[in-house]
Design a protein around this motif. Sequence first.
Motif, PDB file in Angstrom:
ATOM      1  N   SER A   1       1.037  -1.340   0.006  1.00  0.00           N
ATOM      2  CA  SER A   1      -0.367   0.395  -0.081  1.00  0.00           C
ATOM      3  C   SER A   1       1.083   0.859   0.094  1.00  0.00           C
ATOM      4  N   THR A   2       2.128   1.121   0.706  1.00  0.00           N
ATOM      5  CA  THR A   2       2.866   2.064   0.176  1.00  0.00           C
ATOM      6  C   THR A   2       3.571   2.641  -0.947  1.00  0.00           C
ATOM      7  N   VAL A   3       3.717   1.736  -1.882  1.00  0.00           N
ATOM      8  CA  VAL A   3       3.850   2.082  -3.557  1.00  0.00           C
ATOM      9  C   VAL A   3       3.070   1.980  -4.062  1.00  0.00           C
ATOM     10  N   TYR A   4       1.557   1.505  -3.828  1.00  0.00           N
ATOM     11  CA  TYR A   4       0.324   2.308  -4.537  1.00  0.00           C
ATOM     12  C   TYR A   4       0.252   3.298  -4.587  1.00  0.00           C
ATOM     13  N   PRO A   5       0.243   4.368  -4.240  1.00  0.00           N
ATOM     14  CA  PRO A   5       0.025   5.832  -5.152  1.00  0.00           C
ATOM     15  C   PRO A   5       0.936   6.195  -5.989  1.00  0.00           C
ATOM     16  N   PHE A   6       2.540   5.774  -5.486  1.00  0.00           N
ATOM     17  CA  PHE A   6       3.419   5.421  -6.962  1.00  0.00           C
ATOM     18  C   PHE A   6       2.713   4.761  -8.011  1.00  0.00           C
TER      19      PHE A   6
ATOM     20  N   GLU B   1       3.787  15.059   3.963  1.00  0.00           N
ATOM     21  CA  GLU B   1       3.946  16.103   2.876  1.00  0.00           C
ATOM     22  C   GLU B   1       2.728  16.195   2.715  1.00  0.00           C
ATOM     23  N   GLU B   2       1.684  15.756   1.709  1.00  0.00           N
ATOM     24  CA  GLU B   2       0.561  16.208   1.856  1.00  0.00           C
ATOM     25  C   GLU B   2      -0.017  16.918   3.207  1.00  0.00           C
ATOM     26  N   ASN B   3       0.141  16.364   4.071  1.00  0.00           N
ATOM     27  CA  ASN B   3      -1.111  17.068   5.330  1.00  0.00           C
ATOM     28  C   ASN B   3       0.051  18.295   6.154  1.00  0.00           C
ATOM     29  N   ALA B   4       1.002  19.421   5.566  1.00  0.00           N
ATOM     30  CA  ALA B   4       1.903  19.253   6.300  1.00  0.00           C
ATOM     31  C   ALA B   4       1.522  20.803   6.774  1.00  0.00           C
ATOM     32  N   ASP B   5      -0.629  21.317   6.610  1.00  0.00           N
ATOM     33  CA  ASP B   5      -1.267  21.865   7.346  1.00  0.00           C
ATOM     34  C   ASP B   5      -1.155  21.645   8.729  1.00  0.00           C
ATOM     35  N   LYS B   6      -1.088  20.134   9.162  1.00  0.00           N
ATOM     36  CA  LYS B   6      -2.410  19.383   9.752  1.00  0.00           C
ATOM     37  C   LYS B   6      -0.902  18.879  10.973  1.00  0.00           C
TER      38      LYS B   6
ATOM     39  N   GLU C   1       7.583  14.220  -6.771  1.00  0.00           N
ATOM     40  CA  GLU C   1       6.532  15.673  -6.723  1.00  0.00           C
ATOM     41  C   GLU C   1       5.215  14.921  -5.679  1.00  0.00           C
ATOM     42  N   ARG C   2       5.342  13.567  -5.786  1.00  0.00           N
ATOM     43  CA  ARG C   2       4.011  12.653  -4.980  1.00  0.00           C
ATOM     44  C   ARG C   2       5.018  12.308  -3.769  1.00  0.00           C
TER      45      ARG C   2
ATOM     46  N   PRO D   1      -3.579   9.864   0.081  1.00  0.00           N
ATOM     47  CA  PRO D   1      -3.288  11.332   0.250  1.00  0.00           C
ATOM     48  C   PRO D   1      -3.282  12.251  -0.112  1.00  0.00           C
ATOM     49  N   GLU D   2      -3.812  12.154  -1.218  1.00  0.00           N
ATOM     50  CA  GLU D   2      -3.867  13.934  -1.616  1.00  0.00           C
ATOM     51  C   GLU D   2      -5.044  13.949  -1.128  1.00  0.00           C
ATOM     52  N   ARG D   3      -4.983  15.578  -0.992  1.00  0.00           N
ATOM     53  CA  ARG D   3      -6.425  16.095  -0.218  1.00  0.00           C
ATOM     54  C   ARG D   3      -7.330  16.529  -0.913  1.00  0.00           C
ATOM     55  N   GLY D   4      -7.147  16.661  -2.569  1.00  0.00           N
ATOM     56  CA  GLY D   4      -8.486  16.990  -3.539  1.00  0.00           C
ATOM     57  C   GLY D   4      -9.589  15.600  -3.446  1.00  0.00           C
ATOM     58  N   PHE D   5      -8.734  15.106  -2.708  1.00  0.00           N
ATOM     59  CA  PHE D   5     -10.135  13.111  -3.086  1.00  0.00           C
ATOM     60  C   PHE D   5     -10.540  13.587  -1.989  1.00  0.00           C
TER      61      PHE D   5
END
Lengths: 382, 428
Positions: A37-42, A288-293, A356-357, B392-396
């Motif tokens: 599931s870690t490689v899945y997003p790539f 990285e995606e949730n750096a605001d939280k 980038e991801r 992970p992408e916020r847009g989802f």
Amino acid sequence: MTRRMTGALALAAAAAAFLPGLANAQGRDIISIVGSSTVYPFATVVAERFGRSSGFKTPKIESTGSGGGLKLFCKGVGTATPDITNASRRIKKSEFDDCQNNGVKDVVEVLIGFDGIAFANSREAPLYELSLKDIYLALAKDVPGADGKLIPNPYTTWKEVDSNLPDTRIEVLGPPPTSGTRDAFAELAMGGGAEQIPALHALSKLGADEVDAIKAAMAALGVPESLYDALAQKKGKAPKGGDIFETIAYSVREDGAYIEAGENDNLIVQKLEANPSALGIFGYSFLEENADKVQGSKIDGVAPDFDTIADGDYPVSRPLYFYIKAAHVGRIPGIQEFAEEFVSERAMGEDGYLPERGLIPLEEEALEEIQAAVKSLKPLQM
Amino acid sequence: MSNETYKNTALIQASLKKRYAREKRFQWMGRFAVFLGFLFLFILLFDIVGKGLPAFTQQYLLIDLDLSADALDVAPDADAEALSRANYAGVIKSSLRDMFPEVKSRSDKRMLYRLVSVGAEYELRDRVMADPALVGTRQSLWLLAHSEAASYLKGQVDPNSPEAERRVKDAQITWLDQLHADERTKSGFNTQFFTAGDSREPELAGIRVALYGSFLTLAVTFLLAFPIGVCAAVYLEEFAPTNRLTDLIEININNLAAVPSIVFGLLGLAVFINFFEFPRSAPLVGGIVLALMTLPTIIITSRAAIQSVSPSIREAALGVGASKLQAVFHHVLPVAMPGILTGSIIGMAQALGETAPLLMIGMVAFIMDAPAGVTDPATVLPVQVFLWADSPERGFTEKTSAAIMVLMGFLIMMNALAIYLRKRFELK
């Protein structure tokens, strides 16, 4: 009316009987990918670009976990089995043997990059500066007590572990044992921390032939000798000091301080937001995606970011792989082309779309080597 | 004696007030329970609709594109094959650079490129392929915005929060504000959400594959479960001898209805995929597994419906000389049909919401191309919700809620169909 209804019933029954007959009629022209599931997003990002631009069909990707993926992958050769499996750790010898026994002879290993494991908490709480030893002491099931013997983990707050840490209750949300993230967390963080305790370090270095030394070290730690026998039985041969060490060091406490939060990393992020005193363990791309939280704790003084993970300064990072079944190349269209897209400069290069991801890319030289291996489908030897 | 009666009446009258009060209390408790139920439903719907609505609009940016053969890196008289491989990404990037000439550094350029969706490059390709006369011209085209840029344009990003804490950077906000001031931004209905398959770019992701998959899976489920379920119910209710074996079967069917759905998934994996070698991830296997899961529900509700048919109908039919089969199929079944259909559709609605059994047979997967038949890989609506919730992408986040809205719409349609069919058959 009634006749029509009986007719309809009969028709439906006939269709039902006929349907399964269709099943085996078709071959497969879609690449089937399973695994981590870690490689899945790539892998899905590559698959999407590949599908849009290559003229081949978009591969189908299932997220089954590294272990589950390799199990399916090694089941045999043929359209019913997957062509590629993703893994967030290297294939084990036992899995490789399983592959060989089931006729999956040539397996091509492709290293795609690295992933950091973040220990993050809510931005509303102060940033943690942890050491690997802190993590081990806070989360291990048994830790060495005052007399050097292992005792059930007595720590309830971070301050008790290390006086520099805040006085908050130890509460860590992390992945369950089925996850590759958990394997890496156990090996790198727990194991790395335990290595810093002299008695455990010494034990980990003992070879299988130093039986007496191992048993003496176990006695000094207060570990029952039955563990040695149990491991010997499980492995079918004399265990090394490292095996005993792993059993001790990788055991995570079960008294509620470590909470298994499931495979869903987004859920952990949400829970951290709601509970500022908790820490969460998940892959770097989610940080990285949730750096605001959430913010990533410094480990041994190094914050998790792109550069520190790529350099290897950040201590908790692991390699990511995928494995190709060479026997399927040429039988299922597009496998090699997909693999080449995956390792291409535009995907995996420093400015590629995978970094980038959140994928930490390979060095230039290593990448060229991998590209060559994919071109020649160099089979893995173990 | 009369004294006695009087005493009783007094007693009753004394307790009357208490009894009325008790009834009132119960009514209020009932009202409160209903209110609470509605409140939670309302909060749930409000949350989902509030989060999901923005997903139905799409943001576009008007970009001046130089489509000269030179920029596209093709010969002026290029054929379709060459055009399909032209450098569309390069054209978009250089056009963006031309529009914002002040952007110099590499990292700034990368941020600039991120304003436009990755999908724009493929969209542009399709447009040029459809009309090769575009080559050599300059065009101003509306290109799809990147999901992060879109989230700013939709007002979901607070520009005053610290830069490190948001995905849309200060520079990008400046550019987007400038584009907005030049009226180069617009929003439109997101048709792509219904026409595209899954994607890793939130702005390109759609639920087509999941919709088709749900439809095909449920079709297989219905075709299998309905006839088998109704036949089993009719036999058990009308023809089966009453003995121990029948009792045993009945108990087992009732138990099957309570078996966790994941067990059916494991069964499907072992029997249909490993033994019969049906393809993984296919609606066919999904449908069979869900049919097994729905069968007990259909059998139980159908039997209840058949049972509730007045015996006089059966007896009258037999009395005028109909055979047992004729009595059942011509007289009992039509009367029981509304109940059977309602039960079946409720069973199907339950099947529509299942993900656990499908996990085992590989329908939890990233699939972009819509299935053409029941043996092509597909996914279903609840699985799509699950997959997006895990991205992970916020847009989802908004896509997840939007997919839940579609799923609920599907459910409401099925329930409406159940009510319609019941009403229709009841009239006859």
